[in-house]
Design a protein around this motif. Structure first.
Motif, mmCIF file in Angstrom:
data_model
loop_
_atom_site.group_PDB
_atom_site.id
_atom_site.type_symbol
_atom_site.label_atom_id
_atom_site.label_comp_id
_atom_site.label_asym_id
_atom_site.label_seq_id
_atom_site.Cartn_x
_atom_site.Cartn_y
_atom_site.Cartn_z
ATOM 1 N N TRP A 169 0.839 -1.203 0.000
ATOM 2 C CA TRP A 169 0.000 0.000 0.000
ATOM 3 C C TRP A 169 0.870 1.247 0.000
ATOM 4 O O TRP A 169 0.564 2.228 -0.656
ATOM 5 C CB TRP A 169 -0.938 -0.001 1.203
ATOM 6 N N MET A 197 -7.338 9.018 -1.615
ATOM 7 C CA MET A 197 -7.609 7.602 -1.403
ATOM 8 C C MET A 197 -6.774 7.075 -0.231
ATOM 9 O O MET A 197 -7.272 6.336 0.618
ATOM 10 C CB MET A 197 -7.319 6.820 -2.679
ATOM 11 N N MET A 223 -14.421 5.076 0.579
ATOM 12 C CA MET A 223 -13.309 4.429 -0.102
ATOM 13 C C MET A 223 -13.656 4.168 -1.557
ATOM 14 O O MET A 223 -12.831 4.406 -2.448
ATOM 15 C CB MET A 223 -12.926 3.126 0.601
ATOM 16 N N GLU A 224 -14.858 3.704 -1.823
ATOM 17 C CA GLU A 224 -15.249 3.435 -3.207
ATOM 18 C C GLU A 224 -15.286 4.725 -4.023
ATOM 19 O O GLU A 224 -14.867 4.746 -5.181
ATOM 20 C CB GLU A 224 -16.589 2.714 -3.255
ATOM 21 N N ARG A 250 -11.685 5.709 -4.672
ATOM 22 C CA ARG A 250 -11.095 4.846 -5.696
ATOM 23 C C ARG A 250 -11.568 5.255 -7.088
ATOM 24 O O ARG A 250 -10.783 5.334 -8.026
ATOM 25 C CB ARG A 250 -11.435 3.379 -5.438
#
Length: 109
Positions: A3, A25, A54-55, A58
């Motif tokens: 990450w 993000m 988070m989605e 992203r």
């Protein structure tokens, strides 16, 4: 470890818009790390909010990066997961940043 490597690479070679989207993000990930990794959300609504953030982050990152890899500069509207969208998450999220502000036109990046 992976990450941390991915954002570091983006910081080295990404455009300012892609770096900013990756930073957002990364921030969302660290804000909700325990909920994502250890599944420690105190309730379903808190989990849904973290997952939505988070989605959205992203999708914003993907749309910021796509002009650099897709010659047609096609924006995506579907969140980057293979499950049905949450009832309150709409396609309009593709035109918003993770904080709800409108996404600048990719040509501005």
């Amino acid at each position: 470890m992976p990450w941390n490597v991915a954002p570091g690479t983006i910081w080295l070679v990404g455009s300012p818009a892609v770096v900013a989207a990756a930073a957002t993000m990364d921030e969302v990930f660290w804000d909700h790390r325990d909920q994502f990794i250890q599944q420690t959300a105190p309730g379903e609504e808190v989990w849904r909010q973290a997952r939505d953030r988070m989605e959205t982050a992203r999708l914003h990152f993907i749309n910021a990066a796509r002009p650099h890899v897709d010659p047609r500069h096609t924006r995506l509207t579907q969140v980057p997961v293979s499950r049905p969208p949450l009832p309150h998450l709409t396609d309009s999220g593709a035109d918003q940043q993770p904080d709800g502000r409108p996404t600048p036109d990719a040509s501005d990046a």
